[in-house]
Design a protein around this motif. Structure first.
Motif, mmCIF file in Angstrom:
data_model
loop_
_atom_site.group_PDB
_atom_site.id
_atom_site.type_symbol
_atom_site.label_atom_id
_atom_site.label_comp_id
_atom_site.label_asym_id
_atom_site.label_seq_id
_atom_site.Cartn_x
_atom_site.Cartn_y
_atom_site.Cartn_z
ATOM 1 N N VAL A 21 45.272 41.589 48.604
ATOM 2 C CA VAL A 21 44.500 40.506 49.241
ATOM 3 C C VAL A 21 45.368 39.734 50.242
ATOM 4 N N ALA A 223 37.470 37.026 43.951
ATOM 5 C CA ALA A 223 37.444 38.451 43.601
ATOM 6 C C ALA A 223 38.162 38.608 42.266
ATOM 7 N N GLU A 251 34.610 38.781 52.850
ATOM 8 C CA GLU A 251 33.850 39.214 51.671
ATOM 9 C C GLU A 251 33.484 40.702 51.782
ATOM 10 N N GLN A 253 35.058 42.993 53.405
ATOM 11 C CA GLN A 253 36.272 43.809 53.199
ATOM 12 C C GLN A 253 36.551 43.982 51.710
ATOM 13 N N LEU A 254 36.399 42.871 50.967
ATOM 14 C CA LEU A 254 36.671 42.938 49.523
ATOM 15 C C LEU A 254 35.611 43.766 48.806
ATOM 16 N N LEU A 258 37.296 46.412 46.294
ATOM 17 C CA LEU A 258 37.331 46.175 44.838
ATOM 18 C C LEU A 258 36.844 47.356 43.986
ATOM 19 N N ILE A 275 32.678 39.861 42.832
ATOM 20 C CA ILE A 275 33.008 39.059 44.014
ATOM 21 C C ILE A 275 31.976 37.946 44.086
#
Ligand code: SAM
Length: 282
Positions: A21, A223, A251, A253-254, A258, A275
């Protein structure tokens, strides 16, 4: 007394989440030429020997970076982070693992600045050696909570602060919230990333901390990644990263990253990820 030493945990699943991150956040900051500042309130030693006695006491890195390392070419989104690990190692052998200050230092440009804080007498010495008198780095042997408030707003004003306490003391949860409240008043354009452990039911204080953070009214993106089910008692089954003032589209991207990290790091079929966006205007 400070008893926590990060060398026992270096490269574990929680480091993967945290370091992935922060490297993505730094990639975002680098999209503009304008300089920025990276602050680390709880820096640790900066680099860890994975062949050493401490790292091998529980060998947590075997279920962390040792799973990611052999497939490093297949993770283009984590290129910056994995390039830093590559730079510390020769060939395919995984010997050293970078801490957050070394990851940031490897990614920062000539015009950027690092402010690193660490309270432990030995860790600050180890960190000093690793930073090689880099002129971009200011090292502070001090309490990182108090230091973050005192040293903000930084110069340059754009930037990211990582808050990564050991949480061995219950007070750390409250200090995170109080420190954010004070730092935010002084530096509202900053991005703040807070790491926290997800513990067994009897010990977990993470959700209490997040509820207190929500009351600050700052846009937040959380996250969480669990590698196994929560235990009814103690033990860490996962960790979380909350980003205050997250960059636009972070968000998304995560949301891509994840599930991939969860499949890679799962210890049992109960591994999971979430998330959540809080206090956002949309
Ligand atoms: N951020 C590091 C990384 O990702 O590589 C790991 C940091 S480790 C989780 C926490 C560190 O905080 C330890 O090195 C510990 O000595 C240090 N520490 C504990 N209390 C502190 C405080 N009040 N201020 C600054 N450092 C502290």
């Amino acid at each position: 007394m400070l008893s926590y030493r990060h060398a026992f945990h270096a490269g574990n699943h929680a480091d993967i989440l945290k370091h992935a991150v922060i490297s993505l956040l730094i990639d975002q900051l680098k999209q503009k030429d304008k300089p920025f500042c990276y602050l680390d309130t709880h820096s640790g030693g900066g680099c860890y020997d994975l062949t050493g006695e401490w790292a091998n006491k529980k060998a947590e890195y075997l279920d962390g970076i040792a799973r990611l390392w052999p497939q490093r070419d297949k993770w283009p989104a984590l290129k910056s982070y994995l390039d830093c690990v590559t730079a510390l190692n020769s060939g395919d052998e995984l010997h050293y693992y970078p801490g957050s200050p070394e990851i940031a230092r490897s990614l920062l440009r000539e015009q950027d600045r690092l402010i690193l804080m660490e309270l432990h007498n030995n860790e600050i010495d180890i960190l000093r050696q690793h930073m090689h008198r880099d002129k971009r780095v200011a090292l502070h042997h001090r309490d990182g909570f108090e230091g973050l408030v005192a040293l903000t707003p930084p110069t340059p004003r754009r930037g990211l602060a990582l808050i990564d306490p050991p949480y061995e003391l219950k007070e750390d949860y409250e200090r995170v919230v109080k420190t954010l409240a004070k730092a935010w008043k002084r530096w509202s354009v900053g991005i703040y990333a807070v790491w926290y452990p997800l513990l067994g039911k009897e010990a977990d204080r993470s959700q209490y901390m997040l509820r207190e953070c929500e009351k600050l009214g700052i846009p937040m993106l959380t996250a969480e990644l669990s590698v196994q089910a929560q235990s009814p008692t103690w033990g860490m089954h996962g960790s979380g990263m909350t980003i205050f003032n997250p960059p636009w589209q972070f968000e998304q991207q995560l949301e891509k990253l994840l599930p991939e990290l969860c499949s890679l790091l799962a210890l049992t079929p109960q591994a999971s990820w979430t998330i959540k966006s809080h206090n956002s205007e949309s």
